[in-house]
Design a protein around this motif. Structure first.
Motif, PDB file in Angstrom:
ATOM      1  N   LEU A 101      41.780  38.561  38.710  1.00 17.21           N
ATOM      2  CA  LEU A 101      42.283  39.425  37.646  1.00 17.21           C
ATOM      3  C   LEU A 101      42.744  38.598  36.453  1.00 17.21           C
ATOM      4  CD1 LEU A 101      44.361  42.060  39.673  1.00 17.21           C
ATOM      5  CD2 LEU A 101      42.319  42.512  38.324  1.00 17.21           C
ATOM      6  N   LYS A 102      43.429  37.503  36.717  1.00 17.40           N
ATOM      7  CA  LYS A 102      43.965  36.669  35.650  1.00 17.40           C
ATOM      8  C   LYS A 102      42.880  36.025  34.794  1.00 17.40           C
ATOM      9  CE  LYS A 102      48.319  35.463  37.971  1.00 17.40           C
ATOM     10  NZ  LYS A 102      49.125  34.362  38.563  1.00 17.40           N
ATOM     11  N   LYS A 103      41.668  35.899  35.336  1.00  9.18           N
ATOM     12  CA  LYS A 103      40.578  35.262  34.606  1.00  9.18           C
ATOM     13  C   LYS A 103      39.962  36.182  33.552  1.00  9.18           C
ATOM     14  CE  LYS A 103      39.204  32.279  38.480  1.00  9.18           C
ATOM     15  NZ  LYS A 103      38.155  32.028  39.507  1.00  9.18           N
ATOM     16  N   PHE A 122      37.179  44.059  32.408  1.00 10.17           N
ATOM     17  CA  PHE A 122      37.344  43.873  33.848  1.00 10.17           C
ATOM     18  C   PHE A 122      36.111  44.357  34.607  1.00 10.17           C
ATOM     19  CE2 PHE A 122      39.187  45.779  37.859  1.00 10.17           C
ATOM     20  CZ  PHE A 122      39.276  44.586  38.546  1.00 10.17           C
ATOM     21  N   LEU A 123      35.621  45.537  34.269  1.00  9.66           N
ATOM     22  CA  LEU A 123      34.444  46.083  34.960  1.00  9.66           C
ATOM     23  C   LEU A 123      33.207  45.212  34.745  1.00  9.66           C
ATOM     24  CD1 LEU A 123      34.691  49.945  34.424  1.00  9.66           C
ATOM     25  CD2 LEU A 123      34.717  48.730  36.612  1.00  9.66           C
ATOM     26  N   GLY A 160      51.306  39.204  32.191  1.00  8.31           N
ATOM     27  CA  GLY A 160      51.609  39.848  33.459  1.00  8.31           C
ATOM     28  C   GLY A 160      51.040  41.237  33.629  1.00  8.31           C
ATOM     29  N   ILE A 161      50.085  41.595  32.760  1.00  7.20           N
ATOM     30  CA  ILE A 161      49.540  42.954  32.813  1.00  7.20           C
ATOM     31  C   ILE A 161      48.767  43.191  34.112  1.00  7.20           C
ATOM     32  CG2 ILE A 161      47.267  42.579  31.756  1.00  7.20           C
ATOM     33  CD1 ILE A 161      49.759  45.365  30.825  1.00  7.20           C
ATOM     34  N   GLU A 162      48.322  42.107  34.781  1.00  2.00           N
ATOM     35  CA  GLU A 162      47.580  42.269  36.035  1.00  2.00           C
ATOM     36  C   GLU A 162      48.455  42.931  37.112  1.00  2.00           C
ATOM     37  OE1 GLU A 162      49.151  38.008  35.854  1.00  2.00           O
ATOM     38  OE2 GLU A 162      48.171  39.438  34.512  1.00  2.00           O
ATOM     39  N   PHE A 163      49.749  42.651  37.094  1.00  2.00           N
ATOM     40  CA  PHE A 163      50.656  43.271  38.075  1.00  2.00           C
ATOM     41  C   PHE A 163      50.805  44.772  37.790  1.00  2.00           C
ATOM     42  CE2 PHE A 163      52.033  38.789  37.884  1.00  2.00           C
ATOM     43  CZ  PHE A 163      51.874  38.452  39.224  1.00  2.00           C
ATOM     44  N   LEU A 208      41.428  47.153  43.666  1.00  2.00           N
ATOM     45  CA  LEU A 208      41.982  47.016  45.013  1.00  2.00           C
ATOM     46  C   LEU A 208      41.289  45.942  45.844  1.00  2.00           C
ATOM     47  CD1 LEU A 208      42.552  50.801  45.848  1.00  2.00           C
ATOM     48  CD2 LEU A 208      44.259  49.098  45.194  1.00  2.00           C
ATOM     49  N   THR A 209      40.104  45.543  45.430  1.00  2.00           N
ATOM     50  CA  THR A 209      39.381  44.510  46.188  1.00  2.00           C
ATOM     51  C   THR A 209      39.368  43.163  45.466  1.00  2.00           C
ATOM     52  OG1 THR A 209      37.283  45.236  45.212  1.00  2.00           O
ATOM     53  CG2 THR A 209      37.886  46.176  47.344  1.00  2.00           C
ATOM     54  N   SER A 210      40.123  43.048  44.369  1.00  2.00           N
ATOM     55  CA  SER A 210      40.162  41.802  43.600  1.00  2.00           C
ATOM     56  C   SER A 210      41.363  40.949  43.985  1.00  2.00           C
ATOM     57  CB  SER A 210      40.228  42.102  42.098  1.00  2.00           C
ATOM     58  OG  SER A 210      39.047  42.700  41.642  1.00  2.00           O
ATOM     59  N   LYS A 211      41.179  39.665  43.930  1.00  2.18           N
ATOM     60  CA  LYS A 211      42.276  38.723  44.131  1.00  2.18           C
ATOM     61  C   LYS A 211      43.044  38.586  42.821  1.00  2.18           C
ATOM     62  CE  LYS A 211      40.837  37.678  48.298  1.00  2.18           C
ATOM     63  NZ  LYS A 211      41.569  38.157  49.491  1.00  2.18           N
ATOM     64  N   LEU A 212      44.298  38.265  42.912  1.00  2.00           N
ATOM     65  CA  LEU A 212      45.131  38.133  41.727  1.00  2.00           C
ATOM     66  C   LEU A 212      44.575  37.093  40.764  1.00  2.00           C
ATOM     67  CD1 LEU A 212      47.715  39.291  40.495  1.00  2.00           C
ATOM     68  CD2 LEU A 212      48.989  37.437  41.585  1.00  2.00           C
ATOM     69  N   ASP A 213      44.073  35.986  41.288  1.00  2.00           N
ATOM     70  CA  ASP A 213      43.506  34.939  40.436  1.00  2.00           C
ATOM     71  C   ASP A 213      42.273  35.432  39.689  1.00  2.00           C
ATOM     72  OD1 ASP A 213      45.457  33.134  41.082  1.00  2.00           O
ATOM     73  OD2 ASP A 213      44.259  32.052  42.577  1.00  2.00           O
TER      74      ASP A 213
END
Length: 381
Positions: free
Chosen positions: A239-241, A287-288, A248-251, A232-237
């Motif tokens: 997540l993509k990294k 991700f973590l 599109g799994i980030e969505f 919830l505190t991450s930017k979409l960019d």
């Protein structure tokens, strides 16, 4: 020379003991080196016992030397898991045989399946199967099963094929077909997480059973809140990294964070044909820990050994071409990790081992053993 085994020992059970006994029947003078996953497994789950305990139990039950399979290989697809383990064993300079199990008892059929990946028509067949709606793993399994004329859809068989694909010519494959029906590691884990454990159903050596009866097991549900906060505190960019964050799994992950009430639900919302449960769990760990890419630097992280294992380490120092890590502080310190100024590839990979061990520690009711990698020395049996 020595025999290598790639394993998780999560936990070490009678099937593992059988494999080791068969190796020693076939190669009576064999010295056995096991490369074992650390704090998290290939399924993206926390190991039920810490890596030092699992390594000690492996040595007590027939292995001579246990090295850690780095997190960057351990928490990956079957192909990367196998390649990482085989490459590490090969770089030791002393391994001439790789022993592995499979549900299929015919090595030639497994070799045929492994060779199929190099067939000029394989890519086209795979494309057709996936166009028909099959996920990658199911499509590959179908093609290989047709070629080899056997069911290769079992986890150990899939790994066996990947080992054969990765194996260099100077290491001989030794297939140990599975013996009588023995409780799998998965079945054992399911049983010990029940509120009332039926210990008589757990097929493990006595040394392992003693350890399991007194152990506290990690609870992956504790991953939910840190994951929720970070998503919830991450930017979409950002997540993509993350490594493996594609298609599109980030969505889907953002959607899941808004609706899920626990870790299981978070995973369940993201799961689809192309992203099975294990792949989603691995992705969440990446991700973590902010894994954006993987380095190729290898090292031999020593967890446990006996007297023969001690002699093997001497041989590795002479014949191998990679760092031997017995004391982490000689290779890496906390400041280097915090300021992200690690340059050497193997140290970057080693840092993920340390971070993942601390992450596993947060999965207990009262976390208390952080920095274990700096405090624990290899165990001599």
């Amino acid at each position: 020379m020595a025999v290598g085994i790639i394993a998780e020992y999560n936990p070490f059970h009678d099937g593992h003991a059988y494999q080791i006994s068969e190796v020693r029947k076939i190669l009576p003078n064999a010295e056995i080196v096991a490369v074992m996953s650390g704090s998290f497994t290939q399924r993206g789950e926390p190991a039920i016992l810490d890596k030092w305990t699992r390594a000690r139990l492996a040595v007590l039950n027939g292995v001579d030397l246990v090295l850690e399979l780095p997190f960057v290989y351990a928490v990956r697809s079957a192909q990367d898991f196998a390649r990482g383990g085989v490459n590490l064993l090969a770089q030791l300079g002393i391994i001439d045989t790789l022993a592995f199990g499979a549900e299929v008892s015919d090595l030639e059929k497994l070799k045929l399946a492994a060779e199929t990946f190099s067939d000029k028509n394989f890519a086209e067949k795979l494309k057709l199967e996936m166009a028909d709606g099959k996920p990658y793993a199911a499509a590959v399994t179908k093609i290989l099963s047709e070629v080899a004329q056997v069911d290769i859809g079992k986890p150990n068989t899939i790994l066996a094929i990947e080992y054969l694909r990765a194996l260099p010519k100077n290491i001989t494959p030794l297939l140990i077909p599975r013996g009588k029906i023995i409780s799998s590691a998965t079945a054992i884990r399911h049983e010990i997480y029940k509120s009332s454990v039926q210990w008589e159903k757990i097929s493990v050596p006595a040394t392992v059973l003693t350890e399991l009866k007194v152990a506290e097991f990690p609870n992956e549900e504790f991953l939910f809140r840190p994951l929720l906060t970070k998503i919830l505190t991450s930017k979409l960019d950002d997540l993509k990294k993350i490594y493996g964050m594609n298609e599109g799994i980030e969505f889907k992950l953002l959607e899941s964070a808004r609706t899920a009430k626990n870790f299981s639900e978070l995973v369940g919302v993201v799961v689809n044909k192309r992203f099975p449960v294990s792949r989603v769990k691995r992705l969440l760990l990446h991700f973590l820990l902010n894994v954006t890419s993987f380095e190729t630097g290898n090292y031999a992280r020593v967890l446990a050994f006996n007297e023969r294992g001690k002699n093997l380490l001497k041989k590795i120092r002479t014949a191998g071409n990679l760092p031997i890590v017995t004391k982490v502080a000689k290779h890496l310190n906390s400041k280097e990790i915090l300021v992200e100024k690690i340059i050497e590839p193997y140290k970057k990979n080693l840092a993920f081992d340390l971070l993942s061990t601390d992450l596993r520690e947060t999965l207990f009711s009262v976390p208390k053993n952080f920095r274990q990698d700096f405090l624990n020395s290899p165990i001599k049996i």
